[in-house]
Write an enzyme that holds these catalytic residues in place. Structure first.
Site, PDB file in Angstrom:
ATOM      1  N   LYS A  44       0.829  -1.217   0.000  1.00 28.52           N
ATOM      2  CA  LYS A  44       0.000   0.000   0.000  1.00 28.52           C
ATOM      3  C   LYS A  44       0.858   1.259   0.000  1.00 28.52           C
ATOM      4  CE  LYS A  44      -3.327  -0.115   3.197  1.00 28.52           C
ATOM      5  NZ  LYS A  44      -4.087  -0.540   4.419  1.00 28.52           N
ATOM      6  N   LYS A  46       2.556   2.269   2.629  1.00 29.80           N
ATOM      7  CA  LYS A  46       2.434   2.914   3.954  1.00 29.80           C
ATOM      8  C   LYS A  46       3.589   2.459   4.844  1.00 29.80           C
ATOM      9  CE  LYS A  46      -2.165   4.291   5.082  1.00 29.80           C
ATOM     10  NZ  LYS A  46      -3.234   4.250   6.079  1.00 29.80           N
TER      11      LYS A  46
END
Ligand code: C2G
Length: 129
Positions: A44, A46
């Site tokens: 993602k 992140k």
């Protein structure tokens, strides 16, 4: 029994996460939460502070949450919905429209986010210390 399912990283757990889980729990009788694994967060893009095991333990301790399971990839939602017999998929409205393709198997709801708080903002403030 109405089962609600949701997904998230829940890093540096904060009031925005709590309010969303509370709103989601109000939509049904059972709330199951897919917590993004550390590996999936890399996909993602992140950078998480808190490792999966701790994020999962924190989320599973929330009174509104009935069960927690790992979210390892984007494509598992349809099988999770079948596995849990989910009736509702709920997400914050920053995901508006992104999961409408699942509306053939689940009611998709996008709920208001809590303004003024985010993990990103918390990281920025903390980095100033
Ligand atoms: N959220 C919120 N208010 C905030 C911050 C987050 O309502 N101030 C909601 C988000 O909309 C999301 C949930 O809390 O529904 C979890 O947010 P994140 O931990 O940022 O999760 P995200 O990275 O959006 O992961 O497959 C879906 C993804 O795993 C969702």
């Amino acid at each position: 029994m109405t089962t609600v399912i949701t997904y998230g990283t829940f890093d540096l757990f904060h009031i925005g996460h709590l309010k969303l889980l509370q709103r989601l729990a109000d939509l049904g009788d059972r709330l199951v939460v897919g917590v993004s694994s550390d590996e999936f967060n890399k996909i993602k893009g992140k950078n998480v502070i808190v490792p999966y095991a701790q994020r999962a333990e924190i989320v599973s301790s929330i009174r509104y949450v009935d069960e927690v399971f790992p979210e390892d990839d984007w494509a598992q939602k349809r099988s999770d919905i079948a596995r849990f017999g989910a009736d509702v998929l709920g997400m914050g409205h920053d995901w508006e429209g992104k999961f409408d393709d699942l509306s053939d198997v689940v009611r998709v709801e996008y709920l208001p986010r809590t303004d003024g708080v985010s993990t990103t903002e918390m990281k920025r403030v903390l980095s100033a210390f």
